[in-house]
Design a protein around this motif. Structure first.
Motif, PDB file in Angstrom:
ATOM      1  N   THR A  76       0.833  -1.201   0.000  1.00 35.87           N
ATOM      2  CA  THR A  76       0.000   0.000   0.000  1.00 35.87           C
ATOM      3  C   THR A  76       0.870   1.254   0.000  1.00 35.87           C
ATOM      4  O   THR A  76       0.387   2.346  -0.317  1.00 35.87           O
ATOM      5  CB  THR A  76      -0.930   0.031   1.226  1.00 35.87           C
ATOM      6  N   HIS A  77       2.138   1.106   0.371  1.00 34.66           N
ATOM      7  CA  HIS A  77       3.091   2.214   0.312  1.00 34.66           C
ATOM      8  C   HIS A  77       3.847   2.126  -1.005  1.00 34.66           C
ATOM      9  O   HIS A  77       4.126   1.041  -1.511  1.00 34.66           O
ATOM     10  CB  HIS A  77       4.066   2.140   1.489  1.00 34.66           C
ATOM     11  N   GLN A 106       6.883   2.489  -1.771  1.00 35.90           N
ATOM     12  CA  GLN A 106       8.137   1.749  -1.771  1.00 35.90           C
ATOM     13  C   GLN A 106       7.893   0.257  -1.963  1.00 35.90           C
ATOM     14  O   GLN A 106       8.518  -0.382  -2.803  1.00 35.90           O
ATOM     15  CB  GLN A 106       8.924   1.990  -0.479  1.00 35.90           C
ATOM     16  N   TYR A 153       5.216  -1.151  -3.210  1.00 39.16           N
ATOM     17  CA  TYR A 153       4.617  -1.377  -4.519  1.00 39.16           C
ATOM     18  C   TYR A 153       5.685  -1.361  -5.609  1.00 39.16           C
ATOM     19  O   TYR A 153       5.689  -2.213  -6.508  1.00 39.16           O
ATOM     20  CB  TYR A 153       3.562  -0.306  -4.801  1.00 39.16           C
ATOM     21  N   GLY A 193       8.666   9.062  -1.714  1.00 39.34           N
ATOM     22  CA  GLY A 193       9.195   7.748  -1.379  1.00 39.34           C
ATOM     23  C   GLY A 193       9.892   7.067  -2.537  1.00 39.34           C
ATOM     24  O   GLY A 193      10.688   6.152  -2.336  1.00 39.34           O
TER      25      GLY A 193
END
Length: 314
Positions: free
Chosen positions: A181-182, A184, A186, A242
């Motif tokens: 979900t972040h 990084q 992904y 990110g």
């Protein structure tokens, strides 16, 4: 509805932030930094609110490893007064505008200008990226060794961490559904599918303190990596906060001789112990207590002592 607990937590953070801000003003009374003789460029990206914290980070680190060049990539919030303060404490500092480091194939913002600046300076020298929210507590022997060998280093997230293949990177990320979900997580899940050079490596490190050996091909690597990742996940998503850290991790993992710094000797305040050498006060842990304030006070007092000479290289 805002809970009583969240209000208390916010008030605690505000209090510890205020205490830290008051403490770091003492860095303005410490001696100016002299030009160093170690063969590297120390580079940071700094915004207005972090000028004093940056001076603590810079002076605590250069007490043990003083570079020939100090560069600050100035966030647009840096004004003339801030520049005067920086020049007063680092007369030889090179102040560059963030807008000098842009490229049509690279996202803007989110520290991407910093990474492009690193690529620029790495074309002619070893570069260490130092975040403003860091404090060097004692001599960083592993970093001095990396400078001597002109090999890469990076902060890790756990003990016994190593560089890993892109296949392992993607498999690990895909197994962590919540982590994806972040951006990084992904990005890491997609990394093995974008056609990067065979044998490429990756490290789940932190861009806040990273050593890059000299390289005339680093910018080319960055452009290729960014283009492939943007093509895979979309330009808008690849521009989110990110992604610069993902790119930094990829570049340093494929740099000459890169090693991870020993953890938690080099780590975050939540794992800080009596052997702590370098502490990165990342946002979520920065003002949860008075550790940042006390650690900053300790190194400032060291710089203010009668026997202190700024710019020692060992």
């Amino acid at each position: 509805m805002v809970s009583v607990s969240s209000i208390k937590q916010r008030l605690r953070r505000d209090y510890f932030r205020w205490q830290h801000k008051r403490a770091v003003r003492a860095v303005l009374k410490t001696p100016a930094l002299s030009v160093g003789d170690l063969p590297f460029t120390l580079l940071s990206m700094v915004q207005k609110r972090d000028v004093l914290s940056y001076l603590v980070a810079l002076k605590s680190f250069t007490t043990f490893a003083n570079p020939a060049r100090v560069v600050v990539v100035c966030d647009p919030s840096i004004d003339a007064k801030d520049r005067d303060v920086l020049r007063q404490h680092v007369p030889h500092i090179e102040l560059r505008k963030a807008g000098e480091f842009v490229h049509p194939e690279i996202p803007r913002g989110g520290c991407w200008e910093r990474l492009l600046a690193i690529c620029s300076y790495a074309a002619e020298s070893y570069v260490i990226q130092l975040d403003a929210d860091t404090v060097t507590v004692r001599s960083p022997g592993e970093v001095l060794d990396a400078i001597s060998r002109q090999s890469g280093f990076v902060l890790g997230e756990e003990a016994a961490q190593t560089l890993i293949t892109l296949t392992t990177t993607s498999n690990n990320a895909k197994a962590d559904t919540w982590g994806q979900t972040h951006i990084q997580g992904y990005s890491e899940a997609c990394m093995a599918e974008v056609g990067l050079p065979p044998g490429s490596m990756y490290v789940r490190g932190c861009a806040g303190f990273t050593g890059f050996p000299p390289s005339t091909t680093m910018l080319t690597q960055l452009l290729d990596f960014s283009s492939r990742m943007s093509g895979k996940i979309g330009a808008v998503r690849w521009s989110s906060w990110g992604t610069e850290q993902v790119a930094s991790n990829y570049l340093v993992a494929n740099a000459l001789g890169t090693q991870l710094l020993p953890y938690p000797k080099y780590g975050t305040p939540d794992v800080m112990n009596e052997d702590a050498t370098f502490v990165h006060f990342i946002g979520s842990l920065r003002f949860v207590n008075d550790t940042y304030e006390k650690t900053s006070r300790t190194v400032i007092q060291r710089m203010s002592g009668p026997g202190y000479r700024p710019g020692l290289s060992s």
